[in-house]
Every structure is written in C-alpha cells, then in structure tokens.
Design an enzyme around this catalytic site. Structure first.
Site, PDB file in Angstrom:
ATOM      1  N   ASP A 185       0.915  -1.243   0.115  1.00 32.30           N
ATOM      2  CA  ASP A 185      -0.002  -0.133  -0.111  1.00 32.30           C
ATOM      3  C   ASP A 185       0.846   1.220   0.024  1.00 32.30           C
ATOM      4  O   ASP A 185       0.518   2.287   0.278  1.00 32.30           O
ATOM      5  CB  ASP A 185      -0.701   0.018   1.320  1.00 32.30           C
ATOM      6  CG  ASP A 185      -0.207  -0.228   2.510  1.00 32.30           C
ATOM      7  OD1 ASP A 185       1.006  -0.251   2.576  1.00 32.30           O
ATOM      8  OD2 ASP A 185      -1.013  -0.386   3.521  1.00 32.30           O
ATOM      9  N   GLU A 211       8.989   1.378   0.863  1.00 26.63           N
ATOM     10  CA  GLU A 211       9.569   1.980   1.991  1.00 26.63           C
ATOM     11  C   GLU A 211      11.036   2.278   1.839  1.00 26.63           C
ATOM     12  O   GLU A 211      11.585   1.731   1.023  1.00 26.63           O
ATOM     13  CB  GLU A 211       9.305   0.712   3.257  1.00 26.63           C
ATOM     14  CG  GLU A 211       8.250  -0.018   3.271  1.00 26.63           C
ATOM     15  CD  GLU A 211       7.015   1.051   3.822  1.00 26.63           C
ATOM     16  OE1 GLU A 211       7.319   2.112   4.362  1.00 26.63           O
ATOM     17  OE2 GLU A 211       5.829   0.827   3.738  1.00 26.63           O
ATOM     18  N   HIS A 228      11.261 -10.306  12.144  1.00 24.40           N
ATOM     19  CA  HIS A 228       9.935 -10.532  12.297  1.00 24.40           C
ATOM     20  C   HIS A 228       9.141 -11.235  11.474  1.00 24.40           C
ATOM     21  O   HIS A 228       8.461 -12.417  11.857  1.00 24.40           O
ATOM     22  CB  HIS A 228       8.882  -9.211  12.343  1.00 24.40           C
ATOM     23  CG  HIS A 228       7.528  -9.237  12.607  1.00 24.40           C
ATOM     24  ND1 HIS A 228       6.981  -8.919  13.868  1.00 24.40           N
ATOM     25  CD2 HIS A 228       6.613  -9.648  11.754  1.00 24.40           C
ATOM     26  CE1 HIS A 228       5.945  -9.018  13.598  1.00 24.40           C
ATOM     27  NE2 HIS A 228       5.560  -9.371  12.435  1.00 24.40           N
ATOM     28  N   GLU A 229       9.313 -11.208  10.019  1.00 17.29           N
ATOM     29  CA  GLU A 229       8.611 -12.011   8.958  1.00 17.29           C
ATOM     30  C   GLU A 229       9.203 -13.481   9.120  1.00 17.29           C
ATOM     31  O   GLU A 229       8.439 -14.231   8.881  1.00 17.29           O
ATOM     32  CB  GLU A 229       8.935 -11.297   7.637  1.00 17.29           C
ATOM     33  CG  GLU A 229       8.396  -9.807   7.626  1.00 17.29           C
ATOM     34  CD  GLU A 229       6.888  -9.800   7.800  1.00 17.29           C
ATOM     35  OE1 GLU A 229       5.980 -10.643   7.563  1.00 17.29           O
ATOM     36  OE2 GLU A 229       6.437  -8.659   8.397  1.00 17.29           O
ATOM     37  N   HIS A 232       7.205 -15.531  11.357  1.00 22.30           N
ATOM     38  CA  HIS A 232       5.967 -16.051  10.442  1.00 22.30           C
ATOM     39  C   HIS A 232       6.494 -17.165   9.720  1.00 22.30           C
ATOM     40  O   HIS A 232       5.748 -18.331   9.656  1.00 22.30           O
ATOM     41  CB  HIS A 232       5.467 -14.958   9.784  1.00 22.30           C
ATOM     42  CG  HIS A 232       4.584 -14.018  10.395  1.00 22.30           C
ATOM     43  ND1 HIS A 232       3.869 -14.329  11.721  1.00 22.30           N
ATOM     44  CD2 HIS A 232       4.792 -12.585  10.113  1.00 22.30           C
ATOM     45  CE1 HIS A 232       3.470 -12.964  12.112  1.00 22.30           C
ATOM     46  NE2 HIS A 232       4.166 -12.072  11.106  1.00 22.30           N
ATOM     47  N   HIS A 238       1.517 -13.551  15.606  1.00 25.41           N
ATOM     48  CA  HIS A 238       1.694 -12.290  16.322  1.00 25.41           C
ATOM     49  C   HIS A 238       1.658 -12.429  17.832  1.00 25.41           C
ATOM     50  O   HIS A 238       0.626 -13.261  18.239  1.00 25.41           O
ATOM     51  CB  HIS A 238       0.735 -11.428  15.772  1.00 25.41           C
ATOM     52  CG  HIS A 238       1.217 -10.544  14.593  1.00 25.41           C
ATOM     53  ND1 HIS A 238       0.274 -10.336  13.698  1.00 25.41           N
ATOM     54  CD2 HIS A 238       2.400 -10.414  14.080  1.00 25.41           C
ATOM     55  CE1 HIS A 238       1.031  -9.634  12.683  1.00 25.41           C
ATOM     56  NE2 HIS A 238       2.188  -9.931  12.886  1.00 25.41           N
ATOM     57  N   ASP A 460      44.737 -19.346   8.567  1.00 21.11           N
ATOM     58  CA  ASP A 460      44.919 -20.478   8.454  1.00 21.11           C
ATOM     59  C   ASP A 460      43.865 -21.511   7.539  1.00 21.11           C
ATOM     60  O   ASP A 460      44.185 -22.251   6.975  1.00 21.11           O
ATOM     61  CB  ASP A 460      45.162 -21.362   9.763  1.00 21.11           C
ATOM     62  CG  ASP A 460      46.446 -20.907  10.581  1.00 21.11           C
ATOM     63  OD1 ASP A 460      47.426 -20.485   9.992  1.00 21.11           O
ATOM     64  OD2 ASP A 460      46.063 -20.681  11.946  1.00 21.11           O
TER      65      ASP A 460
END
Length: 500
Positions: A185, A211, A228-229, A232, A238, A460
């Site tokens: 959006d 964003e 956060h995602e 999920h 949540h 090494d």
C-alpha cells in the site's frame, strides 16, 4: 441619461464594480481536507477487514467484515493492542491502526497458522530473487543472514542461502502488486508479509520496496522487520506482548548485539525445541597480533600420516583449510578432512577421496561455477562440486592464478558471493581474484591486518556460512561481517565438530 438615484451615489457603483472584478480575478480558495469521522470509520473498516476478519478457506484473496461485526472486531483489535476494549472508534484506536506494521493478520484463526505448521527438516534454504534499491546487495545478504541467525542460535535449524532454483523460502523486495493476493500500500503502511511453513509458497517473504530500508533508526530497519517476518515463516503468530519482536506494529530498537526477546524465543522453541548444548564455546584470551612483514617463517608442514581423530575435540585444534561445499562443511587437517552434514561428522583421508592429493593447504568453493578448488603446495586442483571428482586438466600451478613464484603455498582461500571475488591468503598478505574475468585484480597483494581489522595478520583457514566469513588463526576463529569490516564473535575451531 443616468437616473437621479444612481447619479446621487456614483461611489457605491465604483466600489461594487471593483468588488465584482476582484471576485472574478481571485483564485478559488483551497479548503484543507481534514480527517473526518466518516473517513476514520471507512479506514477502520478496511483495517479490520484486513487484520481481524476470517479469511475464506476457498479463496485466500477474500476478506470480509459485516456491519454487525464491526464493533466486535474493533473490540478484538483494541484488546490485542492493550487499549480499552470499548468497541467504539476513538483517536487512540485510529492512531494504533495507522502505525506501520506487518501485513499478516493478528487473529489466530488466520489460515497460515492452522494446525501449528512448522518445517520438518533441519536445513532450510532461502533465495533472494529481487533486491531493494536502498541497500547494496552485500548488505541485504548479510542482514538477511543475520535475521535467520537470530533463530538458528536458539533452535536446531540451519539456514543456507542459494542463488539459483527454488528455495524453501523465496524472498523479494517489490512495491504494490507483486504476484500474490495482497498488494502493498505504499510507504508507512504494511511493511512486509510472510507465509507460514509449508510446500510451494510456504515461508515465502515479501518486503514493500516503497519503504526506505535502512540498517539504522532512519527509515525502516531491515534486520528488525526481516526477523519478524521470518518468525512467521517458521510458524510464529503475532504476539500481544509489546516488547516482543512478533508484536504486529513496527518499533525501532537498538540492533547492536540484538537477540530474540524471551517471548519470541520461547515461542519458536515450543515449535522446534532448543539448540543445546551450545556449540559456541567461550573463546580463549586473544593473543597479541603477530608482527607483519615478509620475513615471517613458513608454518611447518603437517605429517600426513598422522590421523587427527584424537585432536577433534582439542581446544587447541588448528585447521589446515575449510570450505562449504553444497551445504556441507569440510574441515581439513593433516591429510584428512571432517565433513559436517547438518549435525553428522565423518572423518575421511584426503587421498582416499582424491588419490592425487596428499594434503590440503587451502580450499574454497565457487557455487555459481559448481567448482571447488583444493590447494597443495604450489599446485591446485579443480573439483566438480556435484560429483566431487577432479576436473580434467588439473593440477595447475598457483602462479597461473597470478600469484608470484615466491609464494610457496596458499594458507587459505574463500569465495565471497557478494563481490564475485576469491580471496587468497599467504603469510601476512592476500590477493583478490576476479572469478568473472578469471584474473587477479590489480593493486594486490595487500596486508590482511590492514583490510580485515580484528582477525590478526595471518589466516589458516576461511569459509562462509550464514552470510558471515569465518577466519581461523590458530585455534581461534573470528566470525566476520564483511560489509561492516568487523568481528562479531570469537570462537574456537573445535566447536564445529560437535565438541562441547
């Protein structure tokens, strides 16, 4: 002839004429549109339909909320956010609705989470198919790897980035419509969303590229939103706890040394269990840096006849070489190698796998070529990663890579996917080999301690894992974030071999 009534008042006509002229010439005044109760109610209905209404099980794009259920859904939303659950729309509720947030529903009936879904395997692959314009690809890769690592630190799952084909979790950055039923959006609304674990699109995660993605307090912090995602994508719903990472609205916190909050850790461990015991032992005291310069004496050659199995769990274990090959980790020592596949460790003699090679000084994998390079003294072999067989035409001299003849052996090598370069280390210096041009970059060698602060003056062994480079120097190992040129942790080599 002018009527007498008008002739007696000529000034009034002049004023009236001037006023009419002004009215015609003046622009129409702009009325400032302020949010109205009607607008707020329409916004609230849309918000509740998206985040607090049932999702139709036959059509995942359908959400609805009836007028009779508006007050009930509003009460649910207010209760979730810790507001007074009056069922009446007020300024505090509207303000909470307008906060930037995750695009996943807040109610446990949401279809993604029916039946407590979770991954049924230990190694989860992910692929970033489209990057944001706000950060470099290397920063996105390292930040996404960091977000997954927050979970792999506390649960027995490992995450691996791949660059071709289908991964378990497909990730993209795109604004507006992006191929699913939930278009973004624009700025400051829904920031991202993710599916729960499952086949096909299970776990897939999308970020709104409208964003401004950052790694700081400005804009939207990618690490916090990605973590956060991915909660999920692992099966977490949540949380109602405001301090939890899985609270639905975005809130910046300092990410320096960030770890999963307790609420989120308990939630993901309830699904997958705990990663115990901790495979990351406490580091030993850091020794003083070794002096730089070309007069450094070469390391003594290990005896290939000595089986290193007895050294496996020694805190002083030193690797000759290390690399990641198609998701497995290989650690070379004294003519043998340990192969770590998920949690299984197998010891194999190098010559039993590759009869032409007695010991390995350095190793690196170039995934997009499906090649592995093994170095021994002043020669190197090309291995086909898929079959683990030597490619015809090898061995070749290391001088063919552009190394000077004064280099008697390579100490370590590692391919960095974000730059397309293979870094080759010898004594206190290193070279950068461009895999796309098949030649050494100009301006090398350079000093290790100058370009990789914190890892010392010698390497090494080196390999990549979880988006980090792991540099071994003696028994110590530095977990290094290349994008920031800093050491994030100091470990011991033997921690990778299931020694606690």
């Amino acid at each position: 002839m002018v009527p007498s009534t008008m002739a007696s008042t000529p000034a009034c006509w002049l004023v009236l004429l001037a006023w009419l002229t002004l009215c015609r010439a003046a622009p129409t005044p702009v009325t400032q549109v302020l949010p109205s109760p009607v607008q707020d109610e329409a916004f609230a209905e849309e918000y509740l339909s998206q985040f607090y209404a049932d999702v139709g099980i036959t059509n995942s794009s359908f959400r609805s909320i009836t007028l009779t259920s508006f007050n009930e859904s509003l009460q649910d939303m207010q209760a979730f956010f810790g507001l007074e659950a009056t069922g009446v729309l007020n300024n505090e509720t509207v303000e909470a609705m307008k906060a930037p947030r995750c695009g996943v529903s807040d109610i446990s009936k949401y279809g993604h989470f029916a039946g407590r879904p979770k991954w049924g395997k230990r190694l989860i692959t992910y692929r970033i198919t489209r990057y944001t314009r706000d950060l470099s690809q290397s920063l996105v890769d390292s930040t996404i790897a960091h977000a997954f690592k927050l979970y792999s630190d506390v649960i027995p799952l490992d995450f691996q980035q791949i660059y071709r084909g289908n991964a378990d979790i497909m990730i993209l950055f795109k604004g507006g419509y992006h191929g699913d039923f939930y278009p973004f959006d624009g700025p400051n609304g829904v920031l991202a969303h993710a599916n729960s674990p499952g086949i096909a699109e299970g776990g897939d995660t999308h970020f709104d590229d409208d964003e401004m993605w950052t790694l700081t307090q400005r804009g939207v912090n990618l690490l916090l939103v990605a973590a956060h995602e991915f909660g999920h994508a692992l099966g977490l719903d949540h949380s109602r706890t405001r301090s939890a990472l899985m609270f639905p609205t975005y809130r910046y916190v300092n990410t320096n040394g960030y770890k999963l909050p307790d609420d989120d850790r308990r939630g993901v461990q309830a699904l997958y269990g705990s990663r115990t015991p901790n495979p990351k032992p406490n580091p030993p005291p850091v020794p003083e840096p070794e002096p730089e310069g070309p007069t450094e004496e070469p390391e003594p050659m290990p005896d290939p006849a000595i089986n290193p199995s007895g050294e496996k769990c020694s805190r002083s274990l030193v690797f000759d070489a290390a690399c990641s090959i198609r998701g497995d980790l290989f650690f070379f020592k004294s003519g043998y190698y340990w192969r770590r596949r998920q949690r299984d460790i197998v010891l194999t003699k190098v010559s039993s796998k590759w009869p032409q090679i007695n010991h390995v000084d350095a190793a690196c994998s170039v995934p997009h070529k499906d090649f592995v390079y093994l170095f021994e003294d002043q020669r190197y072999w090309g291995i086909k990663a898929y079959t683990k067989k030597i490619i015809p035409g090898y061995p070749k001299p290391i001088t063919g890579l552009g190394l000077p003849s004064s280099v008697s052996k390579v100490d370590a090598a590692v391919y960095v996917a974000t730059t397309g370069k293979t870094l080759i280390f010898a004594k206190s210096q290193y070279w950068s080999y461009d895999e796309s041009r098949n030649q050494m970059d100009p301006g090398y060698p350079r000093y290790i301690s100058q370009d990789f602060p914190g890892i010392g003056s010698k390497v090494d062994a080196a390999f990549t894992n979880y988006g980090y480079i792991y540099f071994s120097n003696g028994p110590r190992q530095m977990e290094y974030l290349l994008a920031y040129k800093r050491v994030t942790r100091t470990l011991l080599n033997y921690g990778w071999l299931n020694c606690y």
